[in-house]
Design a protein around this motif. Sequence first.
Motif, mmCIF file in Angstrom:
data_model
loop_
_atom_site.group_PDB
_atom_site.id
_atom_site.type_symbol
_atom_site.label_atom_id
_atom_site.label_comp_id
_atom_site.label_asym_id
_atom_site.label_seq_id
_atom_site.Cartn_x
_atom_site.Cartn_y
_atom_site.Cartn_z
ATOM 1 N N UNK A 46 0.836 7.005 7.795
ATOM 2 C CA UNK A 46 0.571 6.230 6.585
ATOM 3 C C UNK A 46 1.736 6.396 5.611
ATOM 4 N N UNK A 47 2.163 5.264 5.049
ATOM 5 C CA UNK A 47 3.295 5.307 4.130
ATOM 6 C C UNK A 47 3.035 4.351 2.976
ATOM 7 N N UNK A 48 3.319 4.823 1.740
ATOM 8 C CA UNK A 48 3.202 4.008 0.542
ATOM 9 C C UNK A 48 4.568 3.978 -0.123
ATOM 10 N N UNK A 49 5.091 2.767 -0.337
ATOM 11 C CA UNK A 49 6.425 2.616 -0.903
ATOM 12 C C UNK A 49 6.351 1.816 -2.199
ATOM 13 N N UNK A 50 7.122 2.260 -3.187
ATOM 14 C CA UNK A 50 7.295 1.513 -4.432
ATOM 15 C C UNK A 50 8.775 1.258 -4.623
ATOM 16 N N UNK A 51 9.163 -0.019 -4.480
ATOM 17 C CA UNK A 51 10.578 -0.390 -4.592
ATOM 18 C C UNK A 51 11.453 0.469 -3.682
ATOM 19 N N UNK A 52 10.947 0.715 -2.461
ATOM 20 C CA UNK A 52 11.703 1.476 -1.472
ATOM 21 C C UNK A 52 11.536 2.976 -1.573
ATOM 22 N N UNK A 53 10.829 3.475 -2.587
ATOM 23 C CA UNK A 53 10.638 4.914 -2.764
ATOM 24 C C UNK A 53 9.238 5.303 -2.321
#
Length: 625
Positions: free
Chosen positions: A11-18
């Motif tokens: 599972x991965x959560x990204x905000x503007x690539x971060x």
Amino acid sequence: MAVGFGILGPLRVLENGRELDAGSRKQQILLAALLSHANTRISADALVEALWDDAPPRTARKNLQVYVSGLRRLLGAEPGAAPEPGSGPGPAVPVLRISHQAGGYVLHTTEDGLDALCFERRARAGALAEALGLWRGPALDGFRDVPLIDAAGQRLDRRFLGVFEDWLDAELAAGRGAEAIERVTETAQRHPLRERLRMLQMTALCQAGRRSEALAVYDELRQLLAHELGLPPSPALARCYRALLCDPGPVLPRPAAVGPTGPTAPTTPAGPADPGPPPHLLPTDPPAFTGRTAAVHRLSEVLTGGAGRLAVLTGPLGAGKTALAVHTAHRLGEQFPDGRLFVRLRGEDGRPRPPEDVLRRLLAAAVPARRGGAPPGPAARSDPRWAWQLWLTGRRVLVVVDDARRESEVRPLLPEAGQSAVVVTARPGLIGLEGAHRFWLPPFAVEEAVDFLGRTIGADRVDADRDSAARIVRAAGLLPLGVRLVADRLAFLRHVPLHEYGTRLTGGRALLDELCGADPLVRVRLAGSVGELPRDGHRAVLRLGLLTRPVFTLDEAAAVLDCDPGTAARTLEDLLEAGQLTVAGADGPADGRTGAVRFAMPALLYAYARERAARAAERVPVRHR
């Protein structure tokens, strides 16, 4: 804020690539469950089970709401909020939000917001290499101990294999098999029993001039199938092997094309893969089956049509769901030459059978019939889901799955590809089953119910007093179970005129007392149906028994439930979904005077609820409008 999610791996959560912290373990489980069913409603009960398994705390629903609020903060949008406007040229910001719908939750996202949806878009567009490049490992890795998430993860993994095989097929067609050998060998080691993948591996080895290794792949697979599953190679694999023996060149027959998730039947079948008659394991066709002509026709069309051969028959207890499914299955023998199977998801005690036990029962019925009685091998016992899918490959089978309560009970049984079909009977709607054709079974029309009555007690007796017969079937609720009970009772009471029995049914004696002599298990079934509900739903059904009639408005329900109309509406919607209530006159307008929706409780269930309310000596005055 542009937030995106990845489930094609951990599972991965990204905000503007971060990469962002997704919160506590419970919140991550909730997020993984919603993402794995993106844009699809999941009931609150299913989410509670995913979070706490079989031991939820008393505050589970409130805790679930807390976790949902945490995810909404993570998404940066409240329910119903509009997407953030773009700040110039470039892709739009993904729309990500969580909404509450009919006792459950939906995570809404676009293809740009979730890698699994982007994978599907690229695969549909034919950009197979780009689609495969999105994968970072097994889908939802780290959450596969949660059954709801594991089922979704397995579907995604199988979809990956289907796309991988399509990509490899294209590489072989372009003569690039030698370059793909390392990658296909690595994938085949993880999925050694997947026949299409192994045939493609053999073809790639032949293109590279490594014919002896291709023969070794076949021999290894043949032994694995025999030892693990008790099955011989499929016709397509056997043809591939014969071509390899006869032609020392690098070109082998192309494996069968795949559908959305796996191999389909060969275009030109070469006969059955193994000897023996096809399995035909259906209950007896109901001898008094009456009516439902349009439903039988539409169900037959769905099951024999081109795509989406999954039908769900829903309706309250006693609607005749199983009878319709079995009757239709008996009519479709020629369309399903490889067998028709029936399996109940509940044991004699009413408890659910584990999915592995259900699959083993199906395999025990199917494989011996094709193998002259040979028992399934160790892999069929240790991994019956894979053995079941392998047996279905290339066959056209109809499976009747009876008495489902949850989507997770059904998903392992569904064919991943090919021309087999499944019809499921269930009181709840099972709206999480994607692509299903749903049939809600209404009560009989009065004439249908009267004809049903006549087939049991004699047409002459009914024709002599059809008005009283109509009065009797109306009192029984017009559902097949109630009409059957009253028919069985009248068949015994041959000396009682129909007009006298109609007066008895509509008089003071309780309906269940009158009918349960014909089938004492009816009360047990009714009690089981209500007892399976969550505590609030159980209480609500019994409180609705305080009403003086089974058809009621929202305000009348709120009065006996002792809650505000908003809470009552959510409770009634949950009962609608569970098959405990219907909407009166759903095909027509609401109440002509007030425009209010009127709900209805089936006659037998209402009689049971009234009986329980009377025992508790509860009385709440309600003024009907």
